[in-house]
Design a protein around this motif. Structure first.
Motif, PDB file in Angstrom:
ATOM      1  N   ASN A 225      71.446 -68.891  -2.297  1.00  0.00           N
ATOM      2  CA  ASN A 225      70.913 -69.370  -1.019  1.00  0.00           C
ATOM      3  C   ASN A 225      71.612 -68.626   0.122  1.00  0.00           C
ATOM      4  N   LEU A 226      71.233 -67.367   0.293  1.00  0.00           N
ATOM      5  CA  LEU A 226      71.903 -66.498   1.252  1.00  0.00           C
ATOM      6  C   LEU A 226      70.974 -66.140   2.411  1.00  0.00           C
ATOM      7  N   VAL A 227      71.541 -66.096   3.616  1.00  0.00           N
ATOM      8  CA  VAL A 227      70.831 -65.630   4.800  1.00  0.00           C
ATOM      9  C   VAL A 227      71.610 -64.445   5.354  1.00  0.00           C
ATOM     10  N   GLU A 228      70.992 -63.264   5.335  1.00  0.00           N
ATOM     11  CA  GLU A 228      71.652 -62.077   5.859  1.00  0.00           C
ATOM     12  C   GLU A 228      71.402 -61.974   7.358  1.00  0.00           C
ATOM     13  N   PHE A 229      72.468 -61.989   8.121  1.00  0.00           N
ATOM     14  CA  PHE A 229      72.369 -61.856   9.574  1.00  0.00           C
ATOM     15  C   PHE A 229      72.437 -60.376   9.948  1.00  0.00           C
ATOM     16  N   GLN A 230      71.438 -59.927  10.669  1.00  0.00           N
ATOM     17  CA  GLN A 230      71.411 -58.551  11.150  1.00  0.00           C
ATOM     18  C   GLN A 230      72.351 -58.413  12.347  1.00  0.00           C
ATOM     19  N   PHE A 231      73.086 -57.319  12.373  1.00  0.00           N
ATOM     20  CA  PHE A 231      73.967 -57.060  13.501  1.00  0.00           C
ATOM     21  C   PHE A 231      73.129 -56.839  14.767  1.00  0.00           C
ATOM     22  N   GLY A 232      73.618 -57.356  15.866  1.00  0.00           N
ATOM     23  CA  GLY A 232      72.913 -57.186  17.131  1.00  0.00           C
ATOM     24  C   GLY A 232      71.859 -58.246  17.397  1.00  0.00           C
ATOM     25  N   GLN A 233      71.662 -59.171  16.439  1.00  0.00           N
ATOM     26  CA  GLN A 233      70.720 -60.271  16.626  1.00  0.00           C
ATOM     27  C   GLN A 233      71.498 -61.576  16.790  1.00  0.00           C
ATOM     28  N   TYR A 234      70.830 -62.612  17.309  1.00  0.00           N
ATOM     29  CA  TYR A 234      71.459 -63.922  17.277  1.00  0.00           C
ATOM     30  C   TYR A 234      70.474 -64.947  16.727  1.00  0.00           C
ATOM     31  N   TYR A 235      71.028 -66.024  16.189  1.00  0.00           N
ATOM     32  CA  TYR A 235      70.271 -66.995  15.419  1.00  0.00           C
ATOM     33  C   TYR A 235      70.597 -68.404  15.921  1.00  0.00           C
ATOM     34  N   ARG A 236      69.612 -69.304  15.808  1.00  0.00           N
ATOM     35  CA  ARG A 236      69.831 -70.720  16.110  1.00  0.00           C
ATOM     36  C   ARG A 236      69.683 -71.515  14.828  1.00  0.00           C
ATOM     37  N   TYR A 237      70.547 -72.517  14.693  1.00  0.00           N
ATOM     38  CA  TYR A 237      70.525 -73.338  13.479  1.00  0.00           C
ATOM     39  C   TYR A 237      69.707 -74.607  13.703  1.00  0.00           C
ATOM     40  N   LYS A 238      68.608 -74.683  12.970  1.00  0.00           N
ATOM     41  CA  LYS A 238      67.705 -75.831  13.018  1.00  0.00           C
ATOM     42  C   LYS A 238      67.371 -76.183  14.470  1.00  0.00           C
ATOM     43  N   THR A 240      69.358 -77.569  16.586  1.00  0.00           N
ATOM     44  CA  THR A 240      70.640 -77.883  17.209  1.00  0.00           C
ATOM     45  C   THR A 240      70.896 -76.975  18.407  1.00  0.00           C
ATOM     46  N   SER A 241      72.074 -77.127  18.992  1.00  0.00           N
ATOM     47  CA  SER A 241      72.485 -76.291  20.115  1.00  0.00           C
ATOM     48  C   SER A 241      73.440 -75.196  19.674  1.00  0.00           C
ATOM     49  N   LEU A 242      73.446 -74.879  18.363  1.00  0.00           N
ATOM     50  CA  LEU A 242      74.342 -73.872  17.798  1.00  0.00           C
ATOM     51  C   LEU A 242      73.657 -72.510  17.764  1.00  0.00           C
ATOM     52  N   ASN A 243      74.206 -71.543  18.502  1.00  0.00           N
ATOM     53  CA  ASN A 243      73.735 -70.163  18.495  1.00  0.00           C
ATOM     54  C   ASN A 243      74.814 -69.280  17.867  1.00  0.00           C
ATOM     55  N   ILE A 244      74.414 -68.414  16.932  1.00  0.00           N
ATOM     56  CA  ILE A 244      75.388 -67.633  16.158  1.00  0.00           C
ATOM     57  C   ILE A 244      74.969 -66.169  16.132  1.00  0.00           C
ATOM     58  N   SER A 245      75.971 -65.282  16.225  1.00  0.00           N
ATOM     59  CA  SER A 245      75.762 -63.859  15.983  1.00  0.00           C
ATOM     60  C   SER A 245      76.918 -63.352  15.138  1.00  0.00           C
ATOM     61  N   ILE A 246      76.644 -62.380  14.267  1.00  0.00           N
ATOM     62  CA  ILE A 246      77.687 -61.731  13.477  1.00  0.00           C
ATOM     63  C   ILE A 246      77.862 -60.317  14.013  1.00  0.00           C
ATOM     64  N   LEU A 247      79.107 -59.949  14.276  1.00  0.00           N
ATOM     65  CA  LEU A 247      79.442 -58.652  14.855  1.00  0.00           C
ATOM     66  C   LEU A 247      80.102 -57.778  13.797  1.00  0.00           C
ATOM     67  N   LYS A 248      79.724 -56.492  13.783  1.00  0.00           N
ATOM     68  CA  LYS A 248      80.232 -55.546  12.782  1.00  0.00           C
ATOM     69  C   LYS A 248      81.577 -54.970  13.203  1.00  0.00           C
ATOM     70  N   SER A 249      82.436 -54.728  12.228  1.00  0.00           N
ATOM     71  CA  SER A 249      83.653 -53.967  12.474  1.00  0.00           C
ATOM     72  C   SER A 249      83.275 -52.602  13.033  1.00  0.00           C
ATOM     73  N   GLY A 250      84.103 -52.077  13.937  1.00  0.00           N
ATOM     74  CA  GLY A 250      83.773 -50.820  14.596  1.00  0.00           C
ATOM     75  C   GLY A 250      84.122 -49.585  13.801  1.00  0.00           C
ATOM     76  N   ASP A 251      84.689 -49.748  12.597  1.00  0.00           N
ATOM     77  CA  ASP A 251      85.004 -48.585  11.768  1.00  0.00           C
ATOM     78  C   ASP A 251      84.080 -48.549  10.568  1.00  0.00           C
ATOM     79  N   PHE A 252      84.473 -47.807   9.521  1.00  0.00           N
ATOM     80  CA  PHE A 252      83.598 -47.606   8.383  1.00  0.00           C
ATOM     81  C   PHE A 252      83.662 -48.743   7.363  1.00  0.00           C
ATOM     82  N   ARG A 253      84.556 -49.650   7.556  1.00  0.00           N
ATOM     83  CA  ARG A 253      84.734 -50.695   6.556  1.00  0.00           C
ATOM     84  C   ARG A 253      83.631 -51.745   6.655  1.00  0.00           C
TER      85      ARG A 253
END
Length: 551
Positions: A225-238, A240-253
């Protein structure tokens, strides 16, 4: 379209700020160079300047010889022409003027800022709980979620153990959350021992790394049960008032951080990331969390190329550099509260006594007065913080139980007499489909790193990977006859740890970060492509189990 309650809301909003910079003409080298902000291409007196933003998804391009490469998706920019190799797109040079011996130009700076969707007045309370290491639990009346659960068992094939007493009700609490965020696939963040206690229908949000490095391991552990978050996008949960974004490390890792808002409360974690989001970070947030301790690498302690005296100097330098990085991040983000976390580990196994003695780390108390106006949250004083909107209303200590786990017992139960066969090892490498101008010398060892008779030479430089066992191995002789066009990497790896890694299709950084190997190399430089491939691509379900079955 929603998936497990998450809805893509669009690109992460940003505010554009202008910045004036000046670069001394005399200090610009001939050829290719980079600063924090730009690339410089100099041919005699002719200077061309490019910004470091990737024109694909906004990653921060990094200099690599005469090219620049984006760590997000691998786009390559030829600095000689300004053209990308991946697509027919050309980056335009920046305009500048020369005054008083300086090259002067104006840059645009992006500041991300998630929307603050206000919950009802009676639902603005949020609690943050420190469970262990990088595992936090966030609770409100609308949702609850956890981050990077490592609570029990070792990480990095017995090299790391949690340093603190464990929250007494962690297992119940973890299984009651709505979802879990995994920042990357290192086992102090994606830990099989802890996840074995988690219900299989748990929802995970994971970064959309090109390698799928987090997905590959979670799937192999039975989580789908996985949800892949794309970098540069933001998501809302159901709803609710929860807004989430995942940010990428700035190097190659393959690394990431999480940024979310709940009403006026905002949270940013850089976890272990280098130059998170290419340095483009939100400001005036409620809470910032980053790693702080250092010592989270096999370098330099496990490298035969470094003298004992230089190891001590490097470790001291690295600790101070990490403090400076934390201070810089705090000054950039300007949080109300700073939480040092993701550094609470210890090398408890007796066979790692050398590392335990020399791998001195920063202490959480070192960060108490990092920046004026920022309160450091010390888990020794409180480990649960209660907020109403963005105001801290109270804090307390949760009940904890001493960690009674025995490293020696775990090693006895999981590693004793473990040894992959020659056929298994050969099939593993032959089917890796890895190509590089690199020859790996793999010496399997006893616990004290003294060689067993099992030494292998793996040649990745030909069309077909070649793996052969060597008799009468002599590393010095191999170095002397090295083909100048090839790089040599010599790893002495504990046989039981290496066998455990192969049989469980784990990332190779489990043995380097976990102090399970000793390293020599010619030339003495980091083989980033090799480590990235065998840590993020050739893992989990991507290693067919039939390869590891005895013939």
């Amino acid at each position: 379209m929603k998936k497990f309650g998450f809805e893509v809301m669009g690109r992460l909003p940003t505010e554009i700020q202008k910045q004036e910079i000046g670069i001394s003409i005399a200090g610009i080298e001939q050829g290719y160079s980079q600063t924090e902000h730009v690339f410089l291409v100099r041919d005699e007196d002719q200077i061309t300047v490019y910004d470091r933003k990737c024109d694909h998804n906004g990653g921060k391009l990094c200099l690599s010889a005469d090219h620049a490469v984006c760590p997000f998706h691998g786009w390559r920019l030829a600095l000689s022409s300004g053209e990308y190799q991946n697509v027919h797109i050309k980056k335009e040079p920046l305009d500048y003027v020369v005054e008083d011996g300086e090259l002067r130009l104006t840059l645009s700076k992006e500041i991300p800022s998630l929307p603050q969707t206000s919950p009802p007045p009676d639902e603005q309370k949020l609690t943050v709980e420190f469970i262990e290491h990088a595992c936090l639990i966030f609770r409100s009346s609308q949702f609850s979620f956890a981050t990077d659960p490592w609570v029990v068992g070792p990480a990095f094939v017995s090299g790391w153990w949690v340093a603190n007493a464990t929250a007494s009700d962690w297992e119940k609490s973890l299984n009651q959350v709505d979802f879990i965020y995994i920042s990357h696939n290192h086992p102090d963040h994606l830990n099989v021992n802890t996840l074995s206690k988690v219900r299989k229908d748990m929802v995970f949000i994971v970064p959309a790394f090109q390698s799928e490095s987090v997905r590959a391991l979670l799937n192999s552990y039975g989580f789908y049960n996985l949800v892949e978050f794309q970098f540069g996008q933001y998501y809302r949960y159901k709803e609710t008032s929860l807004n989430i974004s995942i940010l990428k490390s700035g190097d190659f890792r393959d690394d990431s951080g999480i940024y979310f808002t709940y009403g006026d409360f905002s949270f940013l974690s850089a976890v272990d990331s280098n130059d998170l989001n290419g340095g483009r970070l939100p400001v005036d947030i409620t809470m910032l969390a980053t790693s702080f301790a250092g010592g989270a690498s096999g370098f330099p302690l496990c490298f035969d190329t470094v003298s004992e005296q230089n190891k001590k100097k490097m470790l001291s330098r690295n600790r101070e550099a990490l403090k400076a990085t934390v201070r810089s991040t705090i000054e950039k983000v300007m949080p109300a509260f700073y939480l040092p976390y993701a550094g609470f580990f210890v090398e408890r196994a007796e066979r790692d006594a050398y590392v335990r003695e020399h791998n001195i780390k920063n202490n959480v108390n070192d960060f108490s007065q990092m920046c004026e106006g920022v309160e450091t949250l010390n888990i020794n004083d409180s480990d649960r913080w209660h907020f109403n909107s963005n105001q801290l209303t109270s804090k307390d200590l949760m009940p904890r139980s001493p960690n009674q786990e025995s490293p020696e017992q775990w090693i006895e139960s999981n590693l004793k007499n473990l040894a992959v066969s020659d056929a298994q090892l050969e099939r593993y490498f032959l089917n890796s489909d890895y190509k590089d101008k690199l020859i790996l010398f793999l010496g399997l060892t006893k616990s004290d790193f003294s060689l067993t008779p099992r030494v292998f030479k793996v040649d990745f430089s030909s069309a077909q990977v070649n793996c052969e066992q060597l008799k009468n191995f002599n590393w010095q002789a191999e170095k002397e006859k090295r083909n100048e066009g090839l790089r040599y990497l010599y790893l002495r790896v504990r046989e039981d740890a290496f066998s455990y890694l192969l049989l469980n299709a784990l990332p190779w950084e489990d043995i380097s970060i976990g102090f399970q190997c000793r390293v020599d190399r010619v030339p003495d430089g980091y083989n980033s492509t090799f480590w990235h491939y065998f840590t993020n691509y050739y893992i989990g379900e991507k290693v067919p189990s039939l390869l590891l079955e005895d013939a």
